[in-house]
Design a protein around this motif. Structure first.
Motif, PDB file in Angstrom:
ATOM      1  N   ALA A   1     -11.888 -13.144  -2.015  1.00 25.44           N
ATOM      2  CA  ALA A   1     -10.821 -12.777  -2.943  1.00 25.44           C
ATOM      3  C   ALA A   1      -9.630 -12.241  -2.147  1.00 25.44           C
ATOM      4  O   ALA A   1      -9.799 -11.632  -1.094  1.00 25.44           O
ATOM      5  CB  ALA A   1     -11.320 -11.708  -3.903  1.00 25.44           C
TER       6      ALA A   1
ATOM      7  N   PRO B   1      -6.618  -9.840  -0.919  1.00 21.60           N
ATOM      8  CA  PRO B   1      -6.563  -8.379  -0.903  1.00 21.60           C
ATOM      9  C   PRO B   1      -5.844  -7.838  -2.136  1.00 21.60           C
ATOM     10  O   PRO B   1      -4.900  -8.460  -2.641  1.00 21.60           O
ATOM     11  CB  PRO B   1      -5.787  -8.053   0.368  1.00 21.60           C
ATOM     12  CG  PRO B   1      -5.520  -9.331   1.063  1.00 21.60           C
ATOM     13  CD  PRO B   1      -5.941 -10.457   0.207  1.00 21.60           C
ATOM     14  N   LEU B   2      -6.291  -6.682  -2.601  1.00 17.88           N
ATOM     15  CA  LEU B   2      -5.659  -6.058  -3.753  1.00 17.88           C
ATOM     16  C   LEU B   2      -4.281  -5.520  -3.364  1.00 17.88           C
ATOM     17  O   LEU B   2      -4.128  -4.866  -2.333  1.00 17.88           O
ATOM     18  CB  LEU B   2      -6.522  -4.900  -4.257  1.00 17.88           C
ATOM     19  CG  LEU B   2      -7.840  -5.251  -4.957  1.00 17.88           C
ATOM     20  CD1 LEU B   2      -8.670  -4.000  -5.169  1.00 17.88           C
ATOM     21  CD2 LEU B   2      -7.567  -5.924  -6.278  1.00 17.88           C
TER      22      LEU B   2
ATOM     23  N   VAL C   1      -4.032  -2.317  -7.827  1.00 20.21           N
ATOM     24  CA  VAL C   1      -4.858  -1.117  -7.775  1.00 20.21           C
ATOM     25  C   VAL C   1      -4.454  -0.153  -8.893  1.00 20.21           C
ATOM     26  O   VAL C   1      -5.304   0.418  -9.578  1.00 20.21           O
ATOM     27  CB  VAL C   1      -4.744  -0.428  -6.395  1.00 20.21           C
ATOM     28  CG1 VAL C   1      -5.479   0.908  -6.403  1.00 20.21           C
ATOM     29  CG2 VAL C   1      -5.304  -1.327  -5.299  1.00 20.21           C
TER      30      VAL C   1
ATOM     31  N   ALA D   1      -5.863  -1.408 -12.146  1.00 21.19           N
ATOM     32  CA  ALA D   1      -7.307  -1.205 -12.248  1.00 21.19           C
ATOM     33  C   ALA D   1      -7.639   0.255 -12.547  1.00 21.19           C
ATOM     34  O   ALA D   1      -8.500   0.556 -13.370  1.00 21.19           O
ATOM     35  CB  ALA D   1      -7.984  -1.655 -10.956  1.00 21.19           C
TER      36      ALA D   1
ATOM     37  N   PRO E   1      -9.319  -4.746   3.547  1.00 20.54           N
ATOM     38  CA  PRO E   1      -9.351  -5.184   2.138  1.00 20.54           C
ATOM     39  C   PRO E   1     -10.693  -4.962   1.453  1.00 20.54           C
ATOM     40  O   PRO E   1     -10.743  -4.580   0.282  1.00 20.54           O
ATOM     41  CB  PRO E   1      -9.004  -6.673   2.235  1.00 20.54           C
ATOM     42  CG  PRO E   1      -8.151  -6.780   3.462  1.00 20.54           C
ATOM     43  CD  PRO E   1      -8.737  -5.790   4.422  1.00 20.54           C
ATOM     44  N   ALA E   2     -11.794  -5.183   2.181  1.00 23.14           N
ATOM     45  CA  ALA E   2     -13.116  -4.986   1.568  1.00 23.14           C
ATOM     46  C   ALA E   2     -13.341  -3.515   1.235  1.00 23.14           C
ATOM     47  O   ALA E   2     -13.881  -3.165   0.179  1.00 23.14           O
ATOM     48  CB  ALA E   2     -14.210  -5.495   2.510  1.00 23.14           C
TER      49      ALA E   2
ATOM     50  N   ALA F   1     -11.297  -2.643  -1.869  1.00 18.45           N
ATOM     51  CA  ALA F   1     -11.927  -3.099  -3.111  1.00 18.45           C
ATOM     52  C   ALA F   1     -13.095  -2.196  -3.495  1.00 18.45           C
ATOM     53  O   ALA F   1     -13.269  -1.848  -4.676  1.00 18.45           O
ATOM     54  CB  ALA F   1     -12.400  -4.539  -2.952  1.00 18.45           C
TER      55      ALA F   1
ATOM     56  N   VAL G   1     -11.726   1.198  -4.836  1.00 15.77           N
ATOM     57  CA  VAL G   1     -11.209   1.062  -6.196  1.00 15.77           C
ATOM     58  C   VAL G   1     -12.365   0.976  -7.190  1.00 15.77           C
ATOM     59  O   VAL G   1     -12.344   1.593  -8.262  1.00 15.77           O
ATOM     60  CB  VAL G   1     -10.293  -0.168  -6.313  1.00 15.77           C
ATOM     61  CG1 VAL G   1      -9.910  -0.426  -7.772  1.00 15.77           C
ATOM     62  CG2 VAL G   1      -9.035   0.020  -5.474  1.00 15.77           C
ATOM     63  N   GLU G   2     -13.405   0.243  -6.816  1.00 13.30           N
ATOM     64  CA  GLU G   2     -14.561   0.105  -7.708  1.00 13.30           C
ATOM     65  C   GLU G   2     -15.250   1.447  -7.926  1.00 13.30           C
ATOM     66  O   GLU G   2     -15.617   1.790  -9.058  1.00 13.30           O
ATOM     67  CB  GLU G   2     -15.547  -0.901  -7.099  1.00 13.30           C
ATOM     68  CG  GLU G   2     -16.746  -1.183  -7.991  1.00 13.30           C
ATOM     69  CD  GLU G   2     -17.671  -2.240  -7.412  1.00 13.30           C
ATOM     70  OE1 GLU G   2     -18.774  -2.418  -7.972  1.00 13.30           O
ATOM     71  OE2 GLU G   2     -17.299  -2.869  -6.401  1.00 13.30           O
TER      72      GLU G   2
END
Length: 269
Positions: free
Chosen positions: A5, A7-8, A13, A16, A39-40, A43, A46-47
């Motif tokens: 995916a 990058p956010l 962000v 979200a 990026p990972a 993500a 943010v999760e």
């Protein structure tokens, strides 16, 4: 083969976090984006935040009194209002003061006071092993961190020598713990929040022993709520300390400063 995916972006962000109910989504998004390693990691952060983990646990740190304090998962997050307690302590402390930070959590109070004063003899302690590990990282060479219940792990030679005793004890009444925001109620240790039936159980234990550890003229500083201030003041007064309540409307902070009476001057013969 699936493609990773993209990058956010910062706006993504923000969106979200806002969808998850974060009131300060823009500010939090900037902190998360600036802290993420890749990026990972972004993500994942943010999760975790969207799932309700406290922002400070997501970032791995909290800003407190101008310092970046490491805060591990499961460790009490230092509140910005508690900076007022540190400022009052700094105003009372002399050069090279003997300082004890009880119920130290991340060690934020002791670390901040040591940073303000420079050279101090600092001891901190907490009953939670995770907090002790975190406090040792934050305090570093500025002091010693002990694991145990209240005064129990402190070195005996400190008795009667402590000039500043910081005790950010839990003061939420047991029945009110369930009313706290989920971030605190679910993700912070209950022992750091629950102060017993009226919120003053731990303060009573601290006040009962404090006179034995404080130097003459030494000060105990505890944070409490505005509604509990009068009873907290009475609690420390019963132990022979001289209390006063100070407040900061700007910080929504209430602190009880309780002083051990100085020794009377020697009488002549």
């Amino acid at each position: 083969m699936s493609t990773p995916a993209p990058p956010l972006s910062l706006p993504a962000v923000v969106t979200a976090l806002r969808a998850a109910g974060c009131v300060f989504a823009e500010d939090e998004a900037e902190l998360i984006v600036s802290t993420a390693r890749d990026p990972a990691d972004l993500a994942a952060m943010v999760e975790r935040r969207a799932a309700g983990l406290p922002l400070e646990h997501v970032l791995g740190w909290a800003e407190f009194s101008g310092l970046r304090i490491a805060v591990d998962p499961g460790v009490f997050v230092p509140r910005r209002r508690t900076e007022f307690l540190v400022e009052r302590a700094a105003a009372l402390a002399g050069p090279g003061a003997v300082v004890v930070d009880l119920c130290c959590g991340s060690g934020a109070l002791g670390a901040a006071l040591a940073a303000k004063l420079g050279r101090v003899e600092l001891h901190a302690c907490d009953v939670e092993p995770a907090a002790v590990r975190c406090a040792r990282r934050n305090i570093g060479a500025a002091g010693r961190v002990h694991e145990g219940d209240l005064f129990a792990p402190l070195p005996a030679p400190l008795r009667g020598r402590v000039e500043i005793l910081l005790a950010n004890v839990p003061y939420v009444p047991t029945q009110d713990v369930e009313l706290l925001p989920p971030e605190a109620r679910i993700h912070e240790p209950r022992v750091a929040l629950d102060g017993g039936a009226d919120g003053l159980d731990v303060l009573r234990r601290v006040a009962a022993e404090a006179p034995h550890w404080l130097a003459p003229g030494g000060h105990l500083l505890v944070e409490t709520s505005e509604r509990q201030a009068a009873r907290a003041e009475e609690t420390v007064a019963r132990s022979g300390l001289i209390p006063r309540v100070i407040t900061s409307k700007e910080r929504y902070a209430t602190v009880v400063v309780a002083t051990r009476p100085a020794l009377p001057p020697p009488t002549g013969h």
